[in-house]
Design an enzyme around this catalytic site. Structure first.
Site, PDB file in Angstrom:
ATOM      1  N   LYS A 146       6.773   3.628   2.587  1.00  0.00           N
ATOM      2  CA  LYS A 146       5.330   3.662   2.308  1.00  0.00           C
ATOM      3  C   LYS A 146       4.699   2.291   2.530  1.00  0.00           C
ATOM      4  CE  LYS A 146       1.354   4.924   0.377  1.00  0.00           C
ATOM      5  NZ  LYS A 146       0.414   5.913   0.822  1.00  0.00           N
ATOM      6  N   THR A 177       1.842   3.957  -4.756  1.00  0.00           N
ATOM      7  CA  THR A 177       2.246   2.882  -3.856  1.00  0.00           C
ATOM      8  C   THR A 177       2.444   1.609  -4.672  1.00  0.00           C
ATOM      9  OG1 THR A 177       1.047   3.864  -2.020  1.00  0.00           O
ATOM     10  CG2 THR A 177       1.590   1.528  -1.837  1.00  0.00           C
TER      11      THR A 177
END
Lengths: 340, 340
Positions: free
Chosen positions: A216, A140
């Site tokens: 995300k 991420t």
């Protein structure tokens, strides 16, 4: 070349591919002929490397092994490498040593800076990888950084997937992550059997790097706010004298439920802050949200981020992210389960 | 006395009760004997009244009718009363006229003040109800007010259940609400078949009034924050160029999902702000949360409440609660579907 036991199918162009046990893949049987049942030698099973054997990377690595894919694990911690060898994997402490003869390299480090280091830094993977190796970046990070890394990988002759994951450590362990990926079709094709081995859902979000990281980021916005909301709700419930186990059970049947309320709420009810994720993960991820949002309003993300930062500053950064409930409880003058 | 078609069972003490089609009720068969199959006359089927035929009250009223329970509907709107007659119910515009000969009275008005009015005000229900009538108060209100109303009902010789509901209009219509109820066992017993007719889950949260409203308040805290979070997430997604339909689909498979993200997110993606609930409902309900929390920290509730208040002040109070997304979009200088 690897050896694996299972069902094999012959596809066009003629080659042997291990037949996945996953139901979603049964569809390909329509145009195929079952030619071998039992153990066989497969000539084109890919080999993989997983860089970063934390909870998600570990789950991916053992899922790859379970699917019969020879897998190289990379981590700095000797005990993790030893454990990975015991699972049947090959262990390395330098990325450059692990990727020379593999087809697909998964990056499961903690943040964008670490990803840059293991790819392009000293001892990094890119310099020793074969041209055309697929780098699947499951970290991420800021979408802008994901785009930059993908461009640099392609400039070095590699293929890249911007492929953050979701699902938590239990789903990772079971090979049932959700992958939000974008990148060129060729990269998806070459990494396909590896992606299927670690995920129950692979979303293809287009050709361009960045889309995976954008989706995300939005997921982390919601996840972070929902964890903080679960903490706020259960702490207020405790304050007004409700039984937390009952409250947690009832809300899960009501419109106030969230995936995080079910999952992290159970940690708060049990008073168990063993880290599955961690407070500092959400300091990072909500920081990405507020940073990338720039002047666009994200008031709930900002409020939740302030709580995670305050919990981290209070010494809970490496505890489970649900520990933000202890911060709220302390401020409210009450004690939750597990607080002394 | 009512007539209804269905399976009947003989219970102890000997009496006929219509046998619900709901699977959860099959358990009572263990100690019962099936004595009639088909149409029959039942001597103790309760009669019910529903005061307030808004989306949730309407769903409850038609679910009662569907279960073969004679039901009196009370509303101020002539067209709603006409529609209820067409469903087979009896219609009244004054609570006092509707409750004289019923066993169970459901209150489905909008807030605590309206509940007080229809119970104890001019033309209110309590003065004309039989002693021992069960008042089931399904209104979201301050727990302190729920306790006060229950005490006054009991002082007037009535039984009371503090019984807020959850589930939305579709579940109400299907007789599948969730009820969070507290009150005396005698009240639960007398209202049992009516509660089963409108709900798939009836949580019994103890003897004391207030527990039902407390749990509902916590549910509304989460629901309100999750709606605002869904709005924030989808608006940021639109800002950074993501396809909203794809984003909404993917997140529902990820850890960022919530019941509200699925439900209200669909309204935002479609640009459809037809009110199922409304912005002003959450101005009220989050106002209850912040009021009852007093000095206990509820920062996310406060942030979400500020957004709902701002949306209401901007003229969206009676639109669907998801309209808070339009407020955020306007602030961020973008347009969502349905915005002109």
């Amino acid at each position: 070349m690897t050896t694996a036991r299972g069902f094999f199918v012959r596809s066009e162009p003629l080659r042997l591919t291990q037949f996945s046990k996953k139901a979603t893949n049964f569809e390909i049987l329509r145009n195929l002929e079952i030619c071998v049942l039992g153990e066989g030698v497969m000539t084109d099973q890919p080999t993989a490397a997983v860089i970063g054997l934390g909870s998600m990377g570990w789950g991916a690595a053992v899922s790859l092994l379970r699917a019969g894919i020879a897998t190289h694990g990379v981590d700095l911690r000797a005990e993790v490498l030893e454990k990975f060898r015991a699972e049947g994997g090959s262990s390395f402490d330098r990325a450059s040593d692990a990727v020379a003869d593999v087809d697909v390299v998964f990056i499961f480090v903690v943040n964008g800076q670490q990803a840059e280091d293991v790819l392009f830094g000293s001892g990094g993977a890119v310099a020793s990888a074969r041209k055309g190796t697929v780098f699947v970046i499951c970290v991420t990070m800021e979408p802008s950084r994901a785009i930059d890394l993908a461009e640099r990988l392609e400039a070095a002759g590699m293929l890249a997937l911007d492929a953050p994951v979701s699902g938590g450590s239990a789903k990772a362990q079971a090979g049932e992550m959700t992958i939000m990926a974008s990148g060129r079709a060729e990269a998806f094709d070459k990494a396909g059997s590896c992606l299927d081995a670690i995920a129950s859902k692979v979303y293809r979000l287009g050709d361009a790097a960045g889309k995976g990281s954008q989706v995300k980021m939005i997921n982390q916005l919601l996840a972070g706010v929902h964890i903080a909301a679960a903490a706020e709700a259960l702490t207020l419930g405790a304050k007004i004298g409700l039984d937390l186990g009952m409250l947690h059970e009832v809300i899960q049947e009501c419109a106030g439920n969230s995936w995080m309320f079910g999952n992290r709420g159970a940690h708060i009810v049990a008073g168990d802050y063993t880290p599955h994720s961690a407070v500092d993960i959400f300091v990072k991820d909500l920081g990405i949200v507020t940073g990338e949002a720039a002047d666009h309003p994200v008031p709930l993300s900002q409020t939740a981020l302030a709580l995670f930062k305050e919990a981290s500053a209070a010494g809970m950064g490496r505890e489970d992210d649900a520990a933000v409930a202890k911060l709220l409880a302390t401020k409210g003058g009450i004690k939750l389960p597990g607080m002394t």
